[in-house]
Design an enzyme around this catalytic site. Structure first.
Site, PDB file in Angstrom:
ATOM      1  N   ARG A  61       0.970  -1.390  -0.049  1.00 29.64           N
ATOM      2  CA  ARG A  61      -0.478  -0.157   0.422  1.00 29.64           C
ATOM      3  C   ARG A  61       1.128   1.181  -0.083  1.00 29.64           C
ATOM      4  O   ARG A  61       0.343   1.900  -0.354  1.00 29.64           O
ATOM      5  CB  ARG A  61      -0.820  -0.578   1.328  1.00 29.64           C
ATOM      6  CG  ARG A  61      -1.596   1.293   1.158  1.00 29.64           C
ATOM      7  CD  ARG A  61      -3.340   0.860   2.500  1.00 29.64           C
ATOM      8  NE  ARG A  61      -4.328   1.839   1.459  1.00 29.64           N
ATOM      9  CZ  ARG A  61      -5.086   2.963   2.378  1.00 29.64           C
ATOM     10  NH1 ARG A  61      -4.550   2.743   2.651  1.00 29.64           N
ATOM     11  NH2 ARG A  61      -6.258   2.971   1.995  1.00 29.64           N
ATOM     12  N   HIS A  85       0.227   4.557  -2.658  1.00 26.05           N
ATOM     13  CA  HIS A  85       0.276   5.545  -2.772  1.00 26.05           C
ATOM     14  C   HIS A  85       1.287   6.779  -2.740  1.00 26.05           C
ATOM     15  O   HIS A  85       1.433   7.476  -2.880  1.00 26.05           O
ATOM     16  CB  HIS A  85      -0.544   5.375  -1.002  1.00 26.05           C
ATOM     17  CG  HIS A  85      -1.626   5.421  -0.483  1.00 26.05           C
ATOM     18  ND1 HIS A  85      -2.801   5.620   0.058  1.00 26.05           N
ATOM     19  CD2 HIS A  85      -2.606   4.258  -1.417  1.00 26.05           C
ATOM     20  CE1 HIS A  85      -3.873   5.016   0.406  1.00 26.05           C
ATOM     21  NE2 HIS A  85      -3.800   4.050  -0.737  1.00 26.05           N
ATOM     22  N   HIS A 132      -5.946  -5.951  -4.084  1.00 25.58           N
ATOM     23  CA  HIS A 132      -6.726  -6.484  -2.465  1.00 25.58           C
ATOM     24  C   HIS A 132      -7.371  -7.639  -1.647  1.00 25.58           C
ATOM     25  O   HIS A 132      -8.366  -7.923  -0.985  1.00 25.58           O
ATOM     26  CB  HIS A 132      -8.367  -6.112  -2.500  1.00 25.58           C
ATOM     27  CG  HIS A 132      -8.635  -4.164  -2.135  1.00 25.58           C
ATOM     28  ND1 HIS A 132      -9.499  -2.559  -2.615  1.00 25.58           N
ATOM     29  CD2 HIS A 132      -7.437  -2.907  -1.772  1.00 25.58           C
ATOM     30  CE1 HIS A 132      -9.112  -1.788  -2.187  1.00 25.58           C
ATOM     31  NE2 HIS A 132      -7.652  -1.750  -1.876  1.00 25.58           N
ATOM     32  N   TRP A 161     -10.780  -8.667   2.982  1.00 28.60           N
ATOM     33  CA  TRP A 161     -11.540  -8.736   1.652  1.00 28.60           C
ATOM     34  C   TRP A 161     -11.275 -10.493   1.156  1.00 28.60           C
ATOM     35  O   TRP A 161     -12.014 -10.602   0.360  1.00 28.60           O
ATOM     36  CB  TRP A 161     -10.327  -8.004   0.239  1.00 28.60           C
ATOM     37  CG  TRP A 161     -10.821  -6.448   0.061  1.00 28.60           C
ATOM     38  CD1 TRP A 161     -11.868  -5.656  -0.665  1.00 28.60           C
ATOM     39  CD2 TRP A 161      -9.574  -5.611   1.064  1.00 28.60           C
ATOM     40  NE1 TRP A 161     -11.484  -4.395  -0.595  1.00 28.60           N
ATOM     41  CE2 TRP A 161     -10.296  -4.584  -0.030  1.00 28.60           C
ATOM     42  CE3 TRP A 161      -8.736  -5.969   0.968  1.00 28.60           C
ATOM     43  CZ2 TRP A 161      -9.785  -3.569   0.839  1.00 28.60           C
ATOM     44  CZ3 TRP A 161      -8.427  -4.658   1.949  1.00 28.60           C
ATOM     45  CH2 TRP A 161      -8.513  -3.338   1.350  1.00 28.60           C
TER      46      TRP A 161
HETATM   47 FE1  DDH Z   1      -6.373  -0.454  -1.701  1.00 28.63          FE
HETATM   48  N1  DDH Z   1      -7.257   0.452   0.480  1.00 28.63           N
HETATM   49  N2  DDH Z   1      -7.309   0.863  -2.654  1.00 28.63           N
HETATM   50  N3  DDH Z   1      -5.275  -0.390  -3.063  1.00 28.63           N
HETATM   51  N4  DDH Z   1      -5.399  -1.496  -0.897  1.00 28.63           N
HETATM   52  C1  DDH Z   1      -7.384   0.228   1.435  1.00 28.63           C
HETATM   53  C2  DDH Z   1      -6.259  -1.123   1.949  1.00 28.63           C
HETATM   54  C3  DDH Z   1      -5.159  -1.370   0.535  1.00 28.63           C
HETATM   55  C4  DDH Z   1      -9.289   1.885  -1.858  1.00 28.63           C
HETATM   56  C5  DDH Z   1      -9.009   1.776  -0.877  1.00 28.63           C
HETATM   57  C6  DDH Z   1      -8.248   1.010   0.433  1.00 28.63           C
HETATM   58  C7  DDH Z   1      -5.116  -0.447  -4.223  1.00 28.63           C
HETATM   59  C8  DDH Z   1      -7.414   0.891  -4.854  1.00 28.63           C
HETATM   60  C9  DDH Z   1      -7.762   0.905  -3.816  1.00 28.63           C
HETATM   61  C10 DDH Z   1      -4.326  -2.040  -1.350  1.00 28.63           C
HETATM   62  C11 DDH Z   1      -3.205  -1.725  -2.144  1.00 28.63           C
HETATM   63  C12 DDH Z   1      -4.579  -1.266  -3.605  1.00 28.63           C
HETATM   64  C13 DDH Z   1      -8.119   0.500   2.632  1.00 28.63           C
HETATM   65  C14 DDH Z   1      -8.269   0.677   3.918  1.00 28.63           C
HETATM   66  C15 DDH Z   1      -9.123   1.094   1.297  1.00 28.63           C
HETATM   67  C16 DDH Z   1      -9.671   2.516   2.438  1.00 28.63           C
HETATM   68  C17 DDH Z   1      -6.517   1.808   4.504  1.00 28.63           C
HETATM   69  C18 DDH Z   1      -6.915   0.763   5.683  1.00 28.63           C
HETATM   70  O1  DDH Z   1      -7.633   1.352   6.892  1.00 28.63           O
HETATM   71  O2  DDH Z   1      -5.878   0.438   6.218  1.00 28.63           O
HETATM   72  C19 DDH Z   1      -9.811   2.371  -3.570  1.00 28.63           C
HETATM   73  C20 DDH Z   1     -10.822   3.094  -3.032  1.00 28.63           C
HETATM   74  C21 DDH Z   1      -9.034   1.551  -4.448  1.00 28.63           C
HETATM   75  C22 DDH Z   1      -9.191   1.939  -5.653  1.00 28.63           C
HETATM   76  O3  DDH Z   1     -10.586   3.166  -5.808  1.00 28.63           O
HETATM   77  C23 DDH Z   1      -9.339   1.288  -7.448  1.00 28.63           C
HETATM   78  C24 DDH Z   1      -4.155   0.076  -5.518  1.00 28.63           C
HETATM   79  C25 DDH Z   1      -4.796   0.304  -7.275  1.00 28.63           C
HETATM   80  C26 DDH Z   1      -3.598  -1.037  -4.577  1.00 28.63           C
HETATM   81  C27 DDH Z   1      -2.157  -1.665  -5.577  1.00 28.63           C
HETATM   82  O4  DDH Z   1      -1.509  -1.769  -4.461  1.00 28.63           O
HETATM   83  C28 DDH Z   1      -2.127  -1.741  -6.286  1.00 28.63           C
HETATM   84  C29 DDH Z   1      -3.516  -2.814  -0.381  1.00 28.63           C
HETATM   85  C30 DDH Z   1      -2.328  -4.323  -0.248  1.00 28.63           C
HETATM   86  C31 DDH Z   1      -4.384  -2.982   1.199  1.00 28.63           C
HETATM   87  C32 DDH Z   1      -3.770  -3.780   2.559  1.00 28.63           C
HETATM   88  C33 DDH Z   1      -3.075  -2.646   3.420  1.00 28.63           C
HETATM   89  C34 DDH Z   1      -3.288  -2.998   5.057  1.00 28.63           C
HETATM   90  O5  DDH Z   1      -2.685  -2.555   6.040  1.00 28.63           O
HETATM   91  O6  DDH Z   1      -3.729  -3.736   4.631  1.00 28.63           O
END
Ligand code: DDH
Length: 288
Positions: free
Chosen positions: A44, A48, A171, A187
């Protein structure tokens, strides 16, 4: 020799593999975090750092590591990522020659491979920028929205529909934390392993709105332990997105191939690599 900050030191593949191994060892060692791994939160962080890219202005992206600074680190979307940045501090201290921006992406690559994901070719070449390069808030997706928003956000980075769906498969990993995003739960049943389960669950489970006083999210009808965000549901409610979700649910190999390609593209957005490095991407050896 490696690890020198002074003098002429040009790091080679072996030097990056050492850092990869160091991150992998820390992942093994610190297995009491969350679902047993810092892997998801490292992915993540890398996402970001990269997902702020704007193709019109060329601003944002993983070149800069500007999330180190308060304005960007404090953006709501980045809540909780301090855990990932702190996890990497001892690695940076041991190998000070690597930039934060290269390190964060290397950590994302390492986490994906160590969580049994596909091979992710890597190129170094990012430099750290100062606070002035922080991107404005609002460049990362808002989970409460739908397909239009997804297209606005990801087209701005330069992605197409297929790539949006492939990226979303990340996810399969990790979870939402009520203390970070307000949302709660994982998820999939295997949040520390890269799989195509995200698509299978989206398509094969029945999803109902969760009854709680938190933000609107969905829960699976069968166990009520899994979750989907409104943006996740857009991946199967939008016709063009759904076609890809069906393909990835049926064919994990295809998902792995497309996920690897699209994550490399994401991690390299806006990075001014030297010429002729395209052919020399590094392939790190997984530790297990
Ligand atoms: Fe995500 N993401 N993501 N995400 N994401 C969250 C957690 C993780 C969105 C929202 C959230 C991608 C796309 C989207 C990962 C990877 C990727 C969380 C929760 C939210 C909210 C955060 C928390 O409470 O800790 C949304 C909206 C999108 C979208 O619109 C497409 C993408 C593209 C990726 C990537 O890696 C390519 C990962 C891994 C997590 C888990 C993190 C954790 O601490 O566990």
């Amino acid at each position: 020799s490696s690890g020198e900050t002074k003098g002429i030191f040009t790091p080679k593949f072996e030097d990056y593999q050492k850092i990869y191994n160091e991150i992998a060892a820390r992942l093994e060692e610190k297995d009491d975090y969350d679902d047993g791994s810092y892997g998801p939160v490292l992915v993540r962080l890398a996402w970001h750092a990269s997902g702020t890219f704007d193709k019109e202005t060329g601003t944002g992206g993983s070149n800069g590591a500007t999330m180190r600074f308060a304005p960007e680190g404090d953006h709501g979307a980045n809540a909780g990522l301090v855990a990932a940045r702190d996890f990497l501090e001892p690695v940076k201290a041991k190998y000070p020659w690597i930039t934060y921006s290269d390190l964060w992406i290397l950590a994302g690559v390492c986490a994906i491979q160590e969580m049994q994901g596909p091979t992710i070719p890597y190129r170094p070449g990012r430099s750290d920028k100062d606070v002035a390069a922080c991107t404005p808030d609002g460049r990362l997706p808002d989970a409460s929205q739908g397909n239009k928003h997804l297209r606005n956000i990801f087209y701005r980075m330069g992605f197409n529909d297929q790539e949006i769906v492939a990226l979303s498969g990340a996810h399969a990993l990790g979870r939402c934390h009520s203390t970070r995003s307000g949302f709660e739960g994982p998820w999939t049943f295997s949040p520390t392993v890269v799989t195509n389960e995200y698509y299978k669950l989206l398509l094969n489970e029945k999803w109902n709105w969760k009854k709680w006083n938190g933000p609107k999210q969905l829960e699976d009808k069968t166990t009520k332990t899994l979750m989907m965000l409104p943006t996740d549901m857009a991946i199967v409610s939008d016709k063009a997105f759904k076609e890809w979700a069906v393909k990835y649910a049926k064919d994990e190999e295809l998902f792995f191939k497309d996920f690897s390609n699209v994550i490399v593209k994401l991690f390299e957005l806006g990075v001014p690599f030297a010429e002729n490095t395209e052919q020399s991407k590094m392939i790190f050896k997984p530790t297990s």
